[in-house]
Design a protein around this motif. Structure first.
Motif, PDB file in Angstrom:
ATOM      1  N   PRO A  93       0.814  -1.231   0.000  1.00  0.00           N
ATOM      2  CA  PRO A  93       0.000   0.000   0.000  1.00  0.00           C
ATOM      3  C   PRO A  93       0.843   1.276   0.000  1.00  0.00           C
ATOM      4  CG  PRO A  93      -0.801  -1.543   1.643  1.00  0.00           C
ATOM      5  CD  PRO A  93       0.522  -2.056   1.171  1.00  0.00           C
ATOM      6  N   VAL A  94       1.987   1.247   0.692  1.00  0.00           N
ATOM      7  CA  VAL A  94       2.867   2.414   0.708  1.00  0.00           C
ATOM      8  C   VAL A  94       3.381   2.709  -0.696  1.00  0.00           C
ATOM      9  CG1 VAL A  94       5.074   3.311   1.554  1.00  0.00           C
ATOM     10  CG2 VAL A  94       3.555   2.086   3.105  1.00  0.00           C
ATOM     11  N   ASN A  95       3.774   1.688  -1.415  1.00  0.00           N
ATOM     12  CA  ASN A  95       4.251   1.882  -2.780  1.00  0.00           C
ATOM     13  C   ASN A  95       3.134   2.352  -3.703  1.00  0.00           C
ATOM     14  OD1 ASN A  95       7.202   1.020  -3.415  1.00  0.00           O
ATOM     15  ND2 ASN A  95       6.504  -0.498  -1.937  1.00  0.00           N
ATOM     16  N   TYR A  96       1.944   1.836  -3.531  1.00  0.00           N
ATOM     17  CA  TYR A  96       0.817   2.310  -4.340  1.00  0.00           C
ATOM     18  C   TYR A  96       0.490   3.770  -4.037  1.00  0.00           C
ATOM     19  CZ  TYR A  96      -0.428  -2.197  -6.383  1.00  0.00           C
ATOM     20  OH  TYR A  96      -0.420  -3.359  -7.128  1.00  0.00           O
ATOM     21  N   ARG A  97       0.662   4.160  -2.788  1.00  0.00           N
ATOM     22  CA  ARG A  97       0.337   5.541  -2.402  1.00  0.00           C
ATOM     23  C   ARG A  97       1.384   6.534  -2.873  1.00  0.00           C
ATOM     24  NH1 ARG A  97      -0.238  10.005  -1.930  1.00  0.00           N
ATOM     25  NH2 ARG A  97      -1.241  11.251  -0.295  1.00  0.00           N
ATOM     26  N   PHE A  98       2.666   6.208  -2.691  1.00  0.00           N
ATOM     27  CA  PHE A  98       3.717   7.173  -2.969  1.00  0.00           C
ATOM     28  C   PHE A  98       4.536   6.848  -4.212  1.00  0.00           C
ATOM     29  CE2 PHE A  98       3.070   7.327   1.669  1.00  0.00           C
ATOM     30  CZ  PHE A  98       2.699   8.656   1.790  1.00  0.00           C
ATOM     31  N   GLY A  99       4.395   5.647  -4.755  1.00  0.00           N
ATOM     32  CA  GLY A  99       5.197   5.274  -5.912  1.00  0.00           C
ATOM     33  C   GLY A  99       6.522   4.673  -5.493  1.00  0.00           C
ATOM     34  N   GLY A 100       7.167   3.981  -6.418  1.00  0.00           N
ATOM     35  CA  GLY A 100       8.403   3.276  -6.109  1.00  0.00           C
ATOM     36  C   GLY A 100       9.544   4.184  -5.719  1.00  0.00           C
ATOM     37  N   THR A 101       9.631   5.378  -6.342  1.00  0.00           N
ATOM     38  CA  THR A 101      10.759   6.273  -6.083  1.00  0.00           C
ATOM     39  C   THR A 101      10.646   6.938  -4.728  1.00  0.00           C
ATOM     40  OG1 THR A 101      10.993   6.697  -8.454  1.00  0.00           O
ATOM     41  CG2 THR A 101      12.059   8.247  -6.946  1.00  0.00           C
ATOM     42  N   ARG A 102       9.500   7.550  -4.440  1.00  0.00           N
ATOM     43  CA  ARG A 102       9.340   8.304  -3.199  1.00  0.00           C
ATOM     44  C   ARG A 102       9.276   7.409  -1.969  1.00  0.00           C
ATOM     45  NH1 ARG A 102       4.577  12.471  -3.479  1.00  0.00           N
ATOM     46  NH2 ARG A 102       3.550  10.821  -4.661  1.00  0.00           N
ATOM     47  N   SER A 103       8.832   6.188  -2.132  1.00  0.00           N
ATOM     48  CA  SER A 103       8.717   5.296  -0.974  1.00  0.00           C
ATOM     49  C   SER A 103       9.965   4.442  -0.767  1.00  0.00           C
ATOM     50  CB  SER A 103       7.500   4.383  -1.144  1.00  0.00           C
ATOM     51  OG  SER A 103       7.656   3.564  -2.289  1.00  0.00           O
ATOM     52  N   ARG A 104      10.981   4.640  -1.603  1.00  0.00           N
ATOM     53  CA  ARG A 104      12.151   3.761  -1.556  1.00  0.00           C
ATOM     54  C   ARG A 104      12.859   3.810  -0.208  1.00  0.00           C
ATOM     55  NH1 ARG A 104      15.524   4.465  -6.709  1.00  0.00           N
ATOM     56  NH2 ARG A 104      13.586   3.577  -7.496  1.00  0.00           N
ATOM     57  N   THR A 105      13.025   5.001   0.357  1.00  0.00           N
ATOM     58  CA  THR A 105      13.718   5.131   1.639  1.00  0.00           C
ATOM     59  C   THR A 105      12.965   4.399   2.744  1.00  0.00           C
ATOM     60  OG1 THR A 105      14.622   7.288   0.991  1.00  0.00           O
ATOM     61  CG2 THR A 105      14.640   6.742   3.335  1.00  0.00           C
TER      62      THR A 105
END
Length: 203
Positions: free
Chosen positions: A129-141
Motif C-alpha cells: 500500500p505504501v508503494n501504491y500511495r507514494f510510488g516506487g521512487t518516493r517510498s524507496r527510503t
C-alpha cells in the motif's frame, strides 16, 4: 488480471533466474562441503522483497497506473495481480527455505520456512500500500528502512534457532507457528488498503 500477472512475472524473470542460480550454487556447495547454507535463508527473503518492490519502478517508468485506469476494472486487476504474485513468491520462499534447511540437516527446517514466509508476507502487507500511495521512487527510503528492520529480525530469529539446533533441539515460540496465517490476514487487509488508494488516484 492474467495479463498484469504475466507482465509482473516477466519483469521479475531476469532477476529471478539470477537469484535461483545464486541460491542453487551455494546449496550445492552446502551439499558437498561443510559450508552452512543457513545464511542463505535471509538472502532468499531479501531477494523476494526487493523483487516485489522493484515492480513499482516499472509502473512509474511506463505509466502503467494510467493504463490501468483506461482498461475496464484495470486498476483493480493490477492490484489483484500484484498480490497474487506476492502469494506465489511466498510459496516459493517456503519451498526454498525448507529445501535449504533439509540440505543443511536442520531439525526445524519446515517450521523455520513457515516463519520466513510469514515475515515476507508481513513485509509485503506493509510495503505494497505504501508503494501504491507514494510510488516506487518516493517510498524507496521507507522500504529500505523497513527491509533492514525485518532483515535484522529474520537474522536474529534464524541465529537463535540455529543455536537451539546446535544443542540438539529447535524450540520455536508458539507465535511463530502462526506467522503465515498472520501474514495472510495482514495481506488481505493490505489489499483492501491498496484498492482504496488506487481508486483515489488521478491519471
Amino acid at each position: 488480471m492474467k495479463g498484469f500477472l504475466k507482465r509482473d512475472f516477466y519483469l521479475m524473470e531476469t532477476n529471478l533466474k539470477f537469484y535461483l542460480l545464486f541460491i542453487g550454487a551455494f546449496a550445492l556447495l552446502a551439499m558437498f562441503t561443510d559450508f552452512s547454507a543457513s545464511f542463505l535463508s535471509l538472502y532468499v527473503v531479501i531477494f523476494a522483497m526487493s523483487g516485489i518492490a522493484g515492480l513499482f519502478s516499472y509502473d512509474e517508468a511506463n505509466r502503467w497506473t494510467a493504463y490501468g485506469a483506461a482498461a475496464p476494472a484495470g486498476r483493480k486487476a493490477m492490484v489483484d495481480a500484484r498480490y497474487l504474485l506476492t502469494l506465489l513468491v511466498a510459496a516459493g520462499i517456503t519451498l526454498i527455505q525448507a529445501l535449504l534447511g533439509l540440505l543443511n540437516r536442520e531439525t526445524g527446517a519446515v517450521p523455520m520456512a513457515a516463519v520466513y514466509s510469514g515475515i515476507f508476507l508481513l513485509y509485503a502487507a506493509l510495503a505494497l500500500p505504501v508503494n501504491y500511495r507514494f510510488g516506487g521512487t518516493r517510498s524507496r527510503t521507507v522500504m529500505i528502512v523497513l527491509m533492514a528492520v525485518l532483515a535484522g529480525a529474520v537474522g536474529l530469529g534464524g541465529s537463535m534457532l540455529n543455536m537451539s539446533a546446535i544443542h540438539g533441539e529447535v524450540r520455536l515460540p508458539p507465535v511463530t507457528l502462526v506467522f503465515p496465517l498472520l501474514g495472510l490476514g495482514a495481506l488481505w487487509l493490505s489489499r483492501q488498503a491498496a484498492l482504496a488508494v488506487m481508486a483515489k488516484k488521478e491519471l
